[in-house]
Motif scaffolding. Structure first.
Motif, mmCIF file in Angstrom:
data_model
loop_
_atom_site.group_PDB
_atom_site.id
_atom_site.type_symbol
_atom_site.label_atom_id
_atom_site.label_comp_id
_atom_site.label_asym_id
_atom_site.label_seq_id
_atom_site.Cartn_x
_atom_site.Cartn_y
_atom_site.Cartn_z
ATOM 1 N N GLY A 117 0.791 -1.216 0.000
ATOM 2 C CA GLY A 117 0.000 0.000 0.000
ATOM 3 C C GLY A 117 0.826 1.269 0.000
ATOM 4 N N TYR A 118 2.155 1.142 0.226
ATOM 5 C CA TYR A 118 2.992 2.335 0.165
ATOM 6 C C TYR A 118 2.874 2.947 -1.228
ATOM 7 C CZ TYR A 118 7.007 5.383 -0.280
ATOM 8 O OH TYR A 118 7.816 6.468 -0.525
ATOM 9 N N CYS A 119 2.752 4.253 -1.272
ATOM 10 C CA CYS A 119 2.616 4.944 -2.553
ATOM 11 C C CYS A 119 3.573 6.118 -2.605
ATOM 12 C CB CYS A 119 1.176 5.416 -2.735
ATOM 13 S SG CYS A 119 0.876 6.230 -4.325
ATOM 14 N N PHE A 120 4.506 6.061 -3.516
ATOM 15 C CA PHE A 120 5.374 7.213 -3.760
ATOM 16 C C PHE A 120 4.685 8.074 -4.810
ATOM 17 C CE2 PHE A 120 8.524 9.031 -6.720
ATOM 18 C CZ PHE A 120 8.904 10.081 -5.905
ATOM 19 N N ASN A 121 4.213 9.243 -4.396
ATOM 20 C CA ASN A 121 3.480 10.106 -5.303
ATOM 21 C C ASN A 121 4.392 10.696 -6.369
ATOM 22 O OD1 ASN A 121 0.888 9.769 -4.271
ATOM 23 N ND2 ASN A 121 1.277 11.233 -2.625
ATOM 24 N N GLY A 122 3.764 11.202 -7.417
ATOM 25 C CA GLY A 122 4.486 11.586 -8.608
ATOM 26 C C GLY A 122 5.632 12.554 -8.385
ATOM 27 N N ALA A 123 6.688 12.364 -9.163
ATOM 28 C CA ALA A 123 7.861 13.237 -9.111
ATOM 29 C C ALA A 123 8.405 13.411 -10.519
ATOM 30 C CB ALA A 123 8.931 12.631 -8.209
ATOM 31 N N HIS A 124 9.249 14.399 -10.677
ATOM 32 C CA HIS A 124 9.989 14.579 -11.925
ATOM 33 C C HIS A 124 11.319 15.195 -11.542
ATOM 34 C CE1 HIS A 124 9.209 19.047 -12.419
ATOM 35 N NE2 HIS A 124 8.451 18.711 -11.399
ATOM 36 N N ASP A 125 12.392 14.507 -11.874
ATOM 37 C CA ASP A 125 13.730 14.931 -11.466
ATOM 38 C C ASP A 125 14.555 15.336 -12.677
ATOM 39 O OD1 ASP A 125 13.390 14.333 -8.638
ATOM 40 O OD2 ASP A 125 13.365 12.239 -9.255
ATOM 41 N N LEU A 126 15.619 16.082 -12.431
ATOM 42 C CA LEU A 126 16.480 16.560 -13.507
ATOM 43 C C LEU A 126 17.580 15.562 -13.841
ATOM 44 C CD1 LEU A 126 16.751 20.301 -12.417
ATOM 45 C CD2 LEU A 126 15.279 19.312 -14.171
ATOM 46 N N LYS A 140 -9.940 12.992 -12.932
ATOM 47 C CA LYS A 140 -9.185 13.312 -11.723
ATOM 48 C C LYS A 140 -8.814 12.048 -10.956
ATOM 49 C CE LYS A 140 -11.263 17.890 -11.059
ATOM 50 N NZ LYS A 140 -12.173 18.701 -10.210
ATOM 51 N N ARG A 141 -9.728 11.096 -10.894
ATOM 52 C CA ARG A 141 -9.475 9.843 -10.171
ATOM 53 C C ARG A 141 -8.343 9.061 -10.829
ATOM 54 N NH1 ARG A 141 -11.142 5.130 -11.558
ATOM 55 N NH2 ARG A 141 -12.792 5.976 -12.894
ATOM 56 N N VAL A 142 -8.336 8.993 -12.152
ATOM 57 C CA VAL A 142 -7.295 8.263 -12.872
ATOM 58 C C VAL A 142 -5.933 8.919 -12.673
ATOM 59 C CG1 VAL A 142 -6.451 7.701 -15.189
ATOM 60 C CG2 VAL A 142 -8.822 7.200 -14.574
ATOM 61 N N PHE A 143 -5.881 10.252 -12.662
ATOM 62 C CA PHE A 143 -4.604 10.933 -12.474
ATOM 63 C C PHE A 143 -4.114 10.802 -11.041
ATOM 64 C CE2 PHE A 143 -4.930 12.430 -16.682
ATOM 65 C CZ PHE A 143 -3.683 12.900 -17.037
ATOM 66 N N ALA A 144 -5.036 10.794 -10.093
ATOM 67 C CA ALA A 144 -4.629 10.571 -8.704
ATOM 68 C C ALA A 144 -4.022 9.182 -8.553
ATOM 69 C CB ALA A 144 -5.832 10.728 -7.782
ATOM 70 N N LYS A 145 -4.569 8.210 -9.274
ATOM 71 C CA LYS A 145 -4.092 6.833 -9.172
ATOM 72 C C LYS A 145 -2.763 6.632 -9.880
ATOM 73 C CE LYS A 145 -5.473 2.056 -10.263
ATOM 74 N NZ LYS A 145 -6.582 1.195 -10.756
ATOM 75 N N TYR A 146 -2.612 7.139 -11.085
ATOM 76 C CA TYR A 146 -1.434 6.820 -11.894
ATOM 77 C C TYR A 146 -0.366 7.917 -11.913
ATOM 78 C CZ TYR A 146 -4.041 2.833 -13.659
ATOM 79 O OH TYR A 146 -4.746 1.657 -13.754
ATOM 80 N N ALA A 147 -0.749 9.155 -11.611
ATOM 81 C CA ALA A 147 0.235 10.242 -11.610
ATOM 82 C C ALA A 147 0.554 10.723 -10.203
ATOM 83 C CB ALA A 147 -0.261 11.420 -12.440
ATOM 84 N N GLY A 148 -0.366 10.491 -9.260
ATOM 85 C CA GLY A 148 -0.141 10.943 -7.896
ATOM 86 C C GLY A 148 -0.217 12.447 -7.744
ATOM 87 N N MET A 149 -0.897 13.111 -8.657
ATOM 88 C CA MET A 149 -1.036 14.565 -8.602
ATOM 89 C C MET A 149 -2.267 14.976 -9.390
ATOM 90 S SD MET A 149 2.004 15.834 -11.206
ATOM 91 C CE MET A 149 3.261 14.868 -10.373
ATOM 92 N N SER A 150 -2.633 16.233 -9.280
ATOM 93 C CA SER A 150 -3.811 16.731 -9.979
ATOM 94 C C SER A 150 -3.558 16.826 -11.481
ATOM 95 C CB SER A 150 -4.205 18.104 -9.447
ATOM 96 O OG SER A 150 -3.234 19.071 -9.816
ATOM 97 N N VAL A 151 -4.640 16.860 -12.240
ATOM 98 C CA VAL A 151 -4.534 17.026 -13.690
ATOM 99 C C VAL A 151 -3.861 18.357 -14.007
ATOM 100 C CG1 VAL A 151 -5.820 17.138 -15.857
ATOM 101 C CG2 VAL A 151 -6.636 15.651 -14.015
#
Length: 303
Positions: free
Chosen positions: A29-38, A218-229
């Motif tokens: 159940g651990y979820c690392f929410n969306g990130a974008h690194d350089l 919004k639900r799909v993006f919360a699930k797969y992106a971990g952030m808002s649209v």
């Protein structure tokens, strides 16, 4: 007299720097929410299973699979197996023509490739146990600490990673992304965003194109992106801005081309999401250790 013809070794892969190297067991159940690194990031599954996303692609990752996240790629993972998942995660800067063979890819490693990563883990753990780790060093970087004591340490790790990367780029077994109604909706929405980066799309614009309700999108993006649209679309635009800055365009040109409401709003948004100002990024200033807060999120889970 024999004539010797030289065969030159063109360096196709080169790791310039490493930012993190660690393994950890995450609970179910651990979820690392969306990130974008350089910089680049690899997530390798040692035990258990996870859902992982990279841009518009969604994967089920089982033991022996590794995902490559290229710089500024939006990514996320969540643990799905009952017993949790043990992962090896490392971040780095990578140069060389063969790096393009690793972009947008998930590989299933063979026994020899898995052994290369197991050897790195064993070597890093052994060397780290022999030194005093500075207490201020983050968990995700403690296995890099021996580099301050041995000039050979990082190069030995990099050599094994070079061997792995070259093997994968040459003939690695590629894992296909998932295809379900939800993942196809997510993929369609992201691709629509990518084709309208110079527009100021609303959530309703995107959901209308995808023929779904705002709440479903919004639900799909919360699930797969971990952030808002909205934030996802902003980051896509900022990633495009970063590429334009690297080609020599001015900050004003970038803000105008991508139709930001003002140069000031563009600069503030860029610094907030990238951890560095547009002018600093354009000048080639050193990258922040974690522009998206990725390592800080992971560290809080460890501690």
């Amino acid at each position: 007299m024999s004539i010797w013809q030289p065969f030159r070794d063109g360096e196709l892969i080169r790791i310039e720097s490493m930012y993190s190297l660690f393994q950890y067991h995450y609970h179910k159940g651990y979820c690392f929410n969306g990130a974008h690194d350089l910089f680049w990031e690899c997530v390798y599954v040692l035990e258990g299973t996870i859902h992982a996303s990279g841009d518009e692609r969604i994967y089920d990752l089982t033991p022996g699979r590794i995902i490559f996240h290229k710089p500024m790629e939006l990514h996320k993972f969540s643990v799905t197996s009952d017993g949790g998942a043990r992962l090896m995660i490392f971040t780095f800067t990578l140069n060389g023509h063969a790096a393009s063979n690793l972009k947008n890819r998930v590989f299933t490693l063979d026994a020899e490739q898995q052994q290369l990563l197991s050897g790195i883990l064993d070597y890093a753990a052994s060397k780290s146990a022999q030194i005093s780790i500075p207490p201020e060093l983050s968990y995700s970087q403690r296995w890099l600490a021996p580099a301050a004591h041995s000039p050979f340490y990082l190069q030995r790790i990099a050599c094994d990673l070079h061997r792995l990367f070259l093997s994968l780029a040459d003939s690695g077994s590629i894992t296909e992304s998932l295809s379900t109604p939800e993942t196809e909706l997510y993929r369609k929405a992201v691709r629509y965003m990518l084709s309208h980066l110079n527009c100021q799309l609303s959530v309703s614009d995107i959901s209308r194109y995808c023929s779904v309700s705002d709440s479903s999108l919004k639900r799909v993006f919360a699930k797969y992106a971990g952030m808002s649209v909205h934030r996802y679309f902003l980051i896509l635009r900022l990633n495009a801005a970063a590429e334009m800055l690297q080609t020599g365009k001015t900050i004003t040109e970038v803000a105008d081309t991508l139709n930001f409401s003002s140069q000031s709003y563009f600069s503030v948004s860029f610094r907030r999401e990238m951890g560095i100002s547009p002018s600093e990024y354009k000048s080639g200033a050193p990258l922040p250790a974690s522009p998206s807060g990725h390592l800080l999120l992971q560290e809080s889970e460890h501690l």
